[in-house]
Design a protein around this motif. Structure first.
Motif, PDB file in Angstrom:
ATOM      1  N   ALA A  57      12.874   1.418   3.628  1.00  0.00           N
ATOM      2  CA  ALA A  57      11.881   2.404   4.064  1.00  0.00           C
ATOM      3  C   ALA A  57      12.226   2.945   5.448  1.00  0.00           C
ATOM      4  O   ALA A  57      12.125   4.157   5.695  1.00  0.00           O
ATOM      5  CB  ALA A  57      10.498   1.777   4.068  1.00  0.00           C
ATOM      6  N   LEU A  58      12.649   2.070   6.335  1.00  0.00           N
ATOM      7  CA  LEU A  58      12.968   2.496   7.700  1.00  0.00           C
ATOM      8  C   LEU A  58      14.306   3.227   7.776  1.00  0.00           C
ATOM      9  O   LEU A  58      14.445   4.211   8.507  1.00  0.00           O
ATOM     10  CB  LEU A  58      12.966   1.298   8.638  1.00  0.00           C
ATOM     11  CG  LEU A  58      11.591   0.657   8.878  1.00  0.00           C
ATOM     12  CD1 LEU A  58      11.726  -0.655   9.634  1.00  0.00           C
ATOM     13  CD2 LEU A  58      10.671   1.613   9.641  1.00  0.00           C
ATOM     14  N   ARG A  64       9.420   9.317   8.773  1.00  0.00           N
ATOM     15  CA  ARG A  64       8.376   9.623   7.784  1.00  0.00           C
ATOM     16  C   ARG A  64       7.582   8.370   7.420  1.00  0.00           C
ATOM     17  O   ARG A  64       6.390   8.443   7.125  1.00  0.00           O
ATOM     18  CB  ARG A  64       8.985  10.220   6.522  1.00  0.00           C
ATOM     19  CG  ARG A  64       9.479  11.643   6.660  1.00  0.00           C
ATOM     20  CD  ARG A  64      10.090  12.127   5.368  1.00  0.00           C
ATOM     21  NE  ARG A  64      11.245  11.317   4.978  1.00  0.00           N
ATOM     22  CZ  ARG A  64      11.872  11.416   3.812  1.00  0.00           C
ATOM     23  NH1 ARG A  64      11.450  12.287   2.895  1.00  0.00           N
ATOM     24  NH2 ARG A  64      12.917  10.655   3.537  1.00  0.00           N
ATOM     25  N   ALA A  65       8.260   7.222   7.450  1.00  0.00           N
ATOM     26  CA  ALA A  65       7.599   5.971   7.095  1.00  0.00           C
ATOM     27  C   ALA A  65       6.685   5.466   8.206  1.00  0.00           C
ATOM     28  O   ALA A  65       5.930   4.511   7.988  1.00  0.00           O
ATOM     29  CB  ALA A  65       8.645   4.902   6.760  1.00  0.00           C
ATOM     30  N   LEU A  66       6.754   6.093   9.376  1.00  0.00           N
ATOM     31  CA  LEU A  66       5.931   5.670  10.508  1.00  0.00           C
ATOM     32  C   LEU A  66       4.949   6.755  10.935  1.00  0.00           C
ATOM     33  O   LEU A  66       4.198   6.564  11.900  1.00  0.00           O
ATOM     34  CB  LEU A  66       6.823   5.291  11.700  1.00  0.00           C
ATOM     35  CG  LEU A  66       7.803   4.132  11.471  1.00  0.00           C
ATOM     36  CD1 LEU A  66       8.674   3.922  12.706  1.00  0.00           C
ATOM     37  CD2 LEU A  66       7.054   2.849  11.140  1.00  0.00           C
ATOM     38  N   GLN A  67       4.933   7.860  10.223  1.00  0.00           N
ATOM     39  CA  GLN A  67       4.078   8.995  10.573  1.00  0.00           C
ATOM     40  C   GLN A  67       2.784   8.959   9.756  1.00  0.00           C
ATOM     41  O   GLN A  67       2.657   8.216   8.781  1.00  0.00           O
ATOM     42  CB  GLN A  67       4.850  10.300  10.299  1.00  0.00           C
ATOM     43  CG  GLN A  67       4.164  11.596  10.668  1.00  0.00           C
ATOM     44  CD  GLN A  67       3.749  11.679  12.120  1.00  0.00           C
ATOM     45  OE1 GLN A  67       2.715  11.103  12.478  1.00  0.00           O
ATOM     46  NE2 GLN A  67       4.547  12.357  12.937  1.00  0.00           N
ATOM     47  N   ASN A 270      -3.928   5.095   3.674  1.00  0.00           N
ATOM     48  CA  ASN A 270      -3.365   3.754   3.677  1.00  0.00           C
ATOM     49  C   ASN A 270      -2.145   3.692   4.597  1.00  0.00           C
ATOM     50  O   ASN A 270      -1.580   4.725   4.966  1.00  0.00           O
ATOM     51  CB  ASN A 270      -2.960   3.334   2.260  1.00  0.00           C
ATOM     52  CG  ASN A 270      -4.070   2.613   1.525  1.00  0.00           C
ATOM     53  OD1 ASN A 270      -5.127   3.198   1.259  1.00  0.00           O
ATOM     54  ND2 ASN A 270      -3.852   1.358   1.194  1.00  0.00           N
ATOM     55  N   ASN A 271      -1.743   2.481   4.936  1.00  0.00           N
ATOM     56  CA  ASN A 271      -0.585   2.252   5.796  1.00  0.00           C
ATOM     57  C   ASN A 271       0.651   2.955   5.225  1.00  0.00           C
ATOM     58  O   ASN A 271       1.070   2.677   4.109  1.00  0.00           O
ATOM     59  CB  ASN A 271      -0.356   0.739   5.906  1.00  0.00           C
ATOM     60  CG  ASN A 271       0.771   0.372   6.841  1.00  0.00           C
ATOM     61  OD1 ASN A 271       1.908   0.784   6.651  1.00  0.00           O
ATOM     62  ND2 ASN A 271       0.453  -0.412   7.855  1.00  0.00           N
ATOM     63  N   THR A 272       1.241   3.859   6.009  1.00  0.00           N
ATOM     64  CA  THR A 272       2.377   4.647   5.528  1.00  0.00           C
ATOM     65  C   THR A 272       3.591   3.779   5.244  1.00  0.00           C
ATOM     66  O   THR A 272       4.233   3.901   4.192  1.00  0.00           O
ATOM     67  CB  THR A 272       2.747   5.729   6.562  1.00  0.00           C
ATOM     68  OG1 THR A 272       1.583   6.478   6.904  1.00  0.00           O
ATOM     69  CG2 THR A 272       3.800   6.673   5.996  1.00  0.00           C
ATOM     70  N   ALA A 277       7.501   1.100   1.572  1.00  0.00           N
ATOM     71  CA  ALA A 277       8.159  -0.154   1.217  1.00  0.00           C
ATOM     72  C   ALA A 277       7.856  -0.531  -0.229  1.00  0.00           C
ATOM     73  O   ALA A 277       8.757  -0.952  -0.972  1.00  0.00           O
ATOM     74  CB  ALA A 277       7.719  -1.266   2.167  1.00  0.00           C
ATOM     75  N   VAL A 278       6.612  -0.410  -0.647  1.00  0.00           N
ATOM     76  CA  VAL A 278       6.254  -0.738  -2.029  1.00  0.00           C
ATOM     77  C   VAL A 278       6.955   0.221  -2.990  1.00  0.00           C
ATOM     78  O   VAL A 278       7.366  -0.176  -4.093  1.00  0.00           O
ATOM     79  CB  VAL A 278       4.726  -0.704  -2.219  1.00  0.00           C
ATOM     80  CG1 VAL A 278       4.349  -0.865  -3.689  1.00  0.00           C
ATOM     81  CG2 VAL A 278       4.059  -1.808  -1.399  1.00  0.00           C
ATOM     82  N   TYR A 279       7.104   1.458  -2.578  1.00  0.00           N
ATOM     83  CA  TYR A 279       7.834   2.422  -3.409  1.00  0.00           C
ATOM     84  C   TYR A 279       9.260   1.938  -3.666  1.00  0.00           C
ATOM     85  O   TYR A 279       9.727   1.904  -4.819  1.00  0.00           O
ATOM     86  CB  TYR A 279       7.854   3.790  -2.733  1.00  0.00           C
ATOM     87  CG  TYR A 279       8.764   4.795  -3.398  1.00  0.00           C
ATOM     88  CD1 TYR A 279       8.454   5.327  -4.647  1.00  0.00           C
ATOM     89  CD2 TYR A 279       9.946   5.197  -2.786  1.00  0.00           C
ATOM     90  CE1 TYR A 279       9.298   6.244  -5.267  1.00  0.00           C
ATOM     91  CE2 TYR A 279      10.791   6.109  -3.393  1.00  0.00           C
ATOM     92  CZ  TYR A 279      10.466   6.633  -4.634  1.00  0.00           C
ATOM     93  OH  TYR A 279      11.301   7.533  -5.243  1.00  0.00           O
ATOM     94  N   HIS A 280       9.956   1.546  -2.614  1.00  0.00           N
ATOM     95  CA  HIS A 280      11.330   1.069  -2.771  1.00  0.00           C
ATOM     96  C   HIS A 280      11.362  -0.238  -3.557  1.00  0.00           C
ATOM     97  O   HIS A 280      12.262  -0.452  -4.383  1.00  0.00           O
ATOM     98  CB  HIS A 280      11.996   0.913  -1.410  1.00  0.00           C
ATOM     99  CG  HIS A 280      12.328   2.211  -0.749  1.00  0.00           C
ATOM    100  ND1 HIS A 280      13.318   3.047  -1.221  1.00  0.00           N
ATOM    101  CD2 HIS A 280      11.779   2.834   0.335  1.00  0.00           C
ATOM    102  CE1 HIS A 280      13.383   4.138  -0.454  1.00  0.00           C
ATOM    103  NE2 HIS A 280      12.459   4.028   0.494  1.00  0.00           N
TER     104      HIS A 280
END
Length: 306
Positions: A57-58, A64-67, A270-272, A277-280
């Motif tokens: 994710a990072l 994008r994962a932190l926005q 929800n937490n971005t 991370a769950v997507y990956h």
């Protein structure tokens, strides 16, 4: 100096400490094995796989994962889950799926958009304590229908609805909490017919349905109703980890729009990072590999307890 006297809202009179959290305090002590709450086994948590998903994710999604993200949730994860739910028999579409901070927030959002003080909810007797704690904030009254090994009897539901004007029916039809029973197919079908005849929506809470280790799976109320008149809730708390606080809600467009408004006012989104991370994690195939492992683990635990 005179001390300040706080005047709280009337709804706080029915707010109490979470019994589930109190159970957790005891269950988390070393050496304690608790049968009192739905506490997932920590040794089943997929640490390595989820670490990889977080790194992806990072590295792949970057900032994008932190926005901030949209309230409706990560589009890719929603698309994946709708296809995955489809394989389980759930007719899900991305526009009809919303993420929540665990099932508990889902309960709160439904209560927020439906309940005025004094409104009635029909619930099973017994029912999930966490739901009662959540609903109490909105000052409802409860209409209770006892359950047996097949769930609520249709004639009892019919009788209760004739006597009471109910806003919605809250039910845990599969592996009911706290009774552990599952509603039979005939009674599921009857409940949907009765609710439709009275024009009352059903809130279906299904945290354990995918963890069956004996017997034949039963279709959810949402599946039987083809998504009409049923709001369906599930959660990753029992499938992956409760700490990620990721629940899912399925509902018709008119209801979903109100849920989105309520969520925007509550927490925006929800937490971005967790969503990415769950997507990956799911795209890597880890969810499909993980489920058989935890089902086997819980089957062994249940046999040991019995």
């Amino acid at each position: 100096m005179k001390s300040l006297r706080y005047t709280f809202a009337d709804r706080t009179e029915r707010m109490r400490a979470s019994i589930i959290r109190e159970i957790l305090k005891i269950a988390s002590r070393p050496g304690v094995i608790s049968f009192a709450g739905g506490l997932p086994a920590p040794e089943t948590f997929p640490l390595k796989q989820f670490e990889r998903a977080l790194v992806q994710a990072l590295h792949i999604d970057g900032t994008r994962a932190l926005q901030y993200g949209v309230t409706e949730g990560h589009a890719g994860l929603k698309e994946f889950l709708c296809g995955w739910y489809g394989k389980q028999g759930l007719p899900a579409r991305p526009a009809e799926l919303l993420f929540s901070h665990g099932s508990q927030q889902g309960l709160d959002l439904v209560a927020k958009i439906f309940l005025n003080p004094g409104d009635k909810i029909l619930v099973e007797d017994p029912t999930y304590l966490g739901a009662i704690q959540c609903f109490n904030s909105y000052q409802p009254r409860y209409v209770t229908v006892p359950i047996d090994e097949e769930g609520m009897r249709p004639e009892d539901v019919e009788r209760a609805l004739k006597k009471n004007k109910v806003k919605f029916i809250y039910v845990v039809p599969t592996f009911q909490n706290p009774a552990g029973t599952s509603m039979s197919l005939a009674r599921r079908q009857a409940l949907i017919k009765i609710a439709r005849r009275h024009g009352i929506p059903i809130l279906e809470d299904d945290p354990y349905g995918l963890l069956r280790f004996h017997g034949q799976p039963l279709p959810s109320l949402y599946q039987l109703a083809r998504g009409k008149g049923v709001i369906y809730m599930s959660t990753f708390s029992k499938l992956l980890s409760p700490g990620i606080r990721l629940g899912t809600m399925l509902a018709e467009p008119a209801v979903m729009q109100q849920l989105i408004y309520a969520k925007q006012a509550s927490d925006l989104q929800n937490n971005t990072l967790i969503q990415y991370a769950v997507y990956h994690y799911c795209k890597n195939g880890d969810l499909d590999r993980h489920l058989p492992k935890i089902i086997a683990a819980y089957k062994k635990r249940a046999a040991t307890m019995m």
